[in-house]
Design a protein around this motif. Structure first.
Motif, PDB file in Angstrom:
ATOM      1  N   GLY A 136      -0.906  -0.567  -7.395  1.00 43.28           N
ATOM      2  CA  GLY A 136      -2.137   0.146  -7.749  1.00 43.28           C
ATOM      3  C   GLY A 136      -3.245  -0.640  -6.648  1.00 43.28           C
ATOM      4  N   LYS A 137      -2.632  -1.363  -5.649  1.00 47.83           N
ATOM      5  CA  LYS A 137      -3.506  -2.271  -4.629  1.00 47.83           C
ATOM      6  C   LYS A 137      -3.051  -1.479  -3.328  1.00 47.83           C
ATOM      7  N   GLY A 138      -2.556  -0.246  -3.183  1.00 48.81           N
ATOM      8  CA  GLY A 138      -2.249  -0.019  -1.853  1.00 48.81           C
ATOM      9  C   GLY A 138      -1.559   1.315  -1.948  1.00 48.81           C
ATOM     10  N   GLN A 139      -1.206   2.172  -0.774  1.00 52.08           N
ATOM     11  CA  GLN A 139      -0.487   3.310  -0.748  1.00 52.08           C
ATOM     12  C   GLN A 139       0.993   3.185  -0.373  1.00 52.08           C
ATOM     13  N   CYS A 140       1.790   3.820  -1.065  1.00 50.40           N
ATOM     14  CA  CYS A 140       3.116   4.029  -0.781  1.00 50.40           C
ATOM     15  C   CYS A 140       3.208   5.021   0.501  1.00 50.40           C
ATOM     16  N   ARG A 141       3.988   4.480   1.488  1.00 52.49           N
ATOM     17  CA  ARG A 141       4.119   5.247   2.672  1.00 52.49           C
ATOM     18  C   ARG A 141       5.717   5.575   2.814  1.00 52.49           C
ATOM     19  N   LEU A 142       6.164   6.561   3.222  1.00 49.20           N
ATOM     20  CA  LEU A 142       7.496   6.974   3.125  1.00 49.20           C
ATOM     21  C   LEU A 142       7.711   7.443   4.855  1.00 49.20           C
ATOM     22  N   ARG A 143       8.648   6.796   5.554  1.00 51.03           N
ATOM     23  CA  ARG A 143       8.851   7.021   6.788  1.00 51.03           C
ATOM     24  C   ARG A 143      10.455   7.696   7.003  1.00 51.03           C
ATOM     25  N   ASN A 144      10.534   8.542   7.867  1.00 44.49           N
ATOM     26  CA  ASN A 144      11.727   9.295   8.014  1.00 44.49           C
ATOM     27  C   ASN A 144      12.335   8.554   9.172  1.00 44.49           C
ATOM     28  N   GLU A 145      13.226   8.073   9.126  1.00 44.67           N
ATOM     29  CA  GLU A 145      13.876   6.968  10.360  1.00 44.67           C
ATOM     30  C   GLU A 145      15.047   7.968  10.906  1.00 44.67           C
ATOM     31  N   GLY A 146      15.232   9.159  10.282  1.00 46.61           N
ATOM     32  CA  GLY A 146      16.316   9.991  10.811  1.00 46.61           C
ATOM     33  C   GLY A 146      17.876   9.724  10.460  1.00 46.61           C
ATOM     34  N   MET A 147      18.831  10.799  10.344  1.00 47.73           N
ATOM     35  CA  MET A 147      20.045  10.487   9.978  1.00 47.73           C
ATOM     36  C   MET A 147      20.114  10.379   8.502  1.00 47.73           C
ATOM     37  N   GLY A 148      19.162  10.962   7.760  1.00 47.56           N
ATOM     38  CA  GLY A 148      19.221  10.714   6.410  1.00 47.56           C
ATOM     39  C   GLY A 148      18.463   9.520   5.674  1.00 47.56           C
ATOM     40  N   LEU A 149      18.215   8.649   6.515  1.00 48.83           N
ATOM     41  CA  LEU A 149      17.335   7.428   5.983  1.00 48.83           C
ATOM     42  C   LEU A 149      16.019   7.213   5.942  1.00 48.83           C
ATOM     43  N   VAL A 150      15.401   7.348   4.805  1.00 46.44           N
ATOM     44  CA  VAL A 150      14.051   7.411   4.589  1.00 46.44           C
ATOM     45  C   VAL A 150      13.591   5.819   4.093  1.00 46.44           C
ATOM     46  N   ILE A 151      12.516   5.209   4.587  1.00 44.97           N
ATOM     47  CA  ILE A 151      12.267   3.855   4.165  1.00 44.97           C
ATOM     48  C   ILE A 151      11.004   3.892   3.540  1.00 44.97           C
ATOM     49  N   GLY A 152      10.729   3.397   2.451  1.00 41.90           N
ATOM     50  CA  GLY A 152       9.590   3.351   1.656  1.00 41.90           C
ATOM     51  C   GLY A 152       9.017   2.004   1.783  1.00 41.90           C
ATOM     52  N   GLY A 153       7.676   1.849   1.980  1.00 43.99           N
ATOM     53  CA  GLY A 153       6.861   0.734   2.271  1.00 43.99           C
ATOM     54  C   GLY A 153       5.241   0.699   1.827  1.00 43.99           C
ATOM     55  N   CYS A 154       4.692  -0.210   1.410  1.00 40.59           N
ATOM     56  CA  CYS A 154       3.273  -0.327   1.068  1.00 40.59           C
ATOM     57  C   CYS A 154       2.559  -0.702   2.214  1.00 40.59           C
ATOM     58  N   SER A 155       1.187   0.053   2.227  1.00 46.56           N
ATOM     59  CA  SER A 155       0.113  -0.115   3.068  1.00 46.56           C
ATOM     60  C   SER A 155      -1.099  -0.741   2.300  1.00 46.56           C
ATOM     61  N   CYS A 156      -0.853  -2.145   2.155  1.00 41.28           N
ATOM     62  CA  CYS A 156      -1.747  -2.615   1.113  1.00 41.28           C
ATOM     63  C   CYS A 156      -3.153  -2.746   1.512  1.00 41.28           C
ATOM     64  N   ASP A 157      -4.114  -2.348   0.483  1.00 41.67           N
ATOM     65  CA  ASP A 157      -5.675  -2.324   0.501  1.00 41.67           C
ATOM     66  C   ASP A 157      -6.165  -3.899   1.193  1.00 41.67           C
ATOM     67  N   TYR A 158      -7.320  -3.851   1.688  1.00 40.55           N
ATOM     68  CA  TYR A 158      -7.807  -5.143   2.160  1.00 40.55           C
ATOM     69  C   TYR A 158      -7.810  -6.046   1.003  1.00 40.55           C
ATOM     70  N   GLY A 159      -7.371  -7.379   1.161  1.00 40.57           N
ATOM     71  CA  GLY A 159      -7.288  -8.295   0.287  1.00 40.57           C
ATOM     72  C   GLY A 159      -5.913  -8.570  -0.596  1.00 40.57           C
ATOM     73  N   TYR A 160      -5.050  -7.841  -0.266  1.00 39.09           N
ATOM     74  CA  TYR A 160      -3.739  -7.691  -0.841  1.00 39.09           C
ATOM     75  C   TYR A 160      -2.497  -7.854   0.209  1.00 39.09           C
ATOM     76  N   SER A 161      -1.621  -8.566  -0.293  1.00 34.94           N
ATOM     77  CA  SER A 161      -0.308  -8.602   0.686  1.00 34.94           C
ATOM     78  C   SER A 161       0.882  -8.689  -0.345  1.00 34.94           C
ATOM     79  N   GLY A 162       2.017  -8.729   0.311  1.00 33.80           N
ATOM     80  CA  GLY A 162       3.357  -8.643  -0.344  1.00 33.80           C
ATOM     81  C   GLY A 162       3.938  -7.432  -0.302  1.00 33.80           C
TER      82      GLY A 162
END
Length: 193
Positions: A136-162
């Motif tokens: 709840g402290k960032g946005q989930c971003r999905l990136r299509n890497e091609g060949m059927g692979l999608v990677i999920g990763g967080c873009s954290c709000d300022y002040g949060y990491s991990g």
């Protein structure tokens, strides 16, 4: 016990579409969802992880009916885990285990739950686009890497990491953050004759 697949929707992909993500359901569990494990035994579950889900997070949540319940979860690919032979292992604390495994390998997986005491527990396993839904402290971003692979990763709000934005970034002061920028900008100017 073989876990059945059911699907839920992911956050939006870059093109605005959604990708269905599985959660695993135990069809032999009673309607209450509470499972029984006798003292000193292992209870096994299995599931198959599709190759298209390798860029996501596998999340296992175990809760005992007692806050003092103890258990150990073992995961192993292509074979039943034992207390001495496993690929991954995590211990429950205070009757609760919330375990996120980033970028799990695709294929056949086996789960073994062990407890030195008799316990009653509920287990939830699912695939998430981002760990802990970015806490709840960032946005989930999905990136299509091609060949059927999608990677999920967080873009954290300022002040949060991990990986899941679960850590306060208070150890990085504003001076350290902006000071390194200022140093990188000024240092080449100081070196000029």
């Amino acid at each position: 016990e073989k876990l059945e697949l059911r699907y839920h929707s992911s956050p939006k992909l870059e093109d605005g579409s959604h990708m269905p993500l599985p959660h695993f359901v135990n069809p032999s569990a009673p309607k209450s969802g509470i499972l029984h494990l006798p003292a000193g035994s292992l209870r096994y579950f299995s599931f198959v992880l599709d190759p298209s889900l390798a860029g996501f997070t596998l999340r296992m949540i175990l809760r005992t009916t007692s806050e003092t319940g103890t258990a150990i979860a073992f995961l192993r690919q292509n074979a039943l885990p034992e207390t001495s032979e496993y690929d991954l292992r995590r211990e429950m604390k205070h009757g609760h285990l919330d375990w996120s495994i980033r970028y799990p390998k695709s294929g056949q997986w086996y789960v073994g739950i062990y407890s030195p005491e008799t316990i009653q527990f509920k287990m939830h396993m699912k695939v998430e686009a981002c760990p802990y839904h970015c806490s709840g402290k960032g946005q989930c971003r999905l990136r299509n890497e091609g060949m059927g692979l999608v990677i999920g990763g967080c873009s954290c709000d300022y002040g949060y990491s991990g990986d899941g934005c679960q850590k306060p970034a208070s150890d990085v002061s504003s001076f350290a953050y902006y000071g390194s920028f200022i140093f990188a900008f000024i240092s080449p100017l100081v070196a000029l004759p």
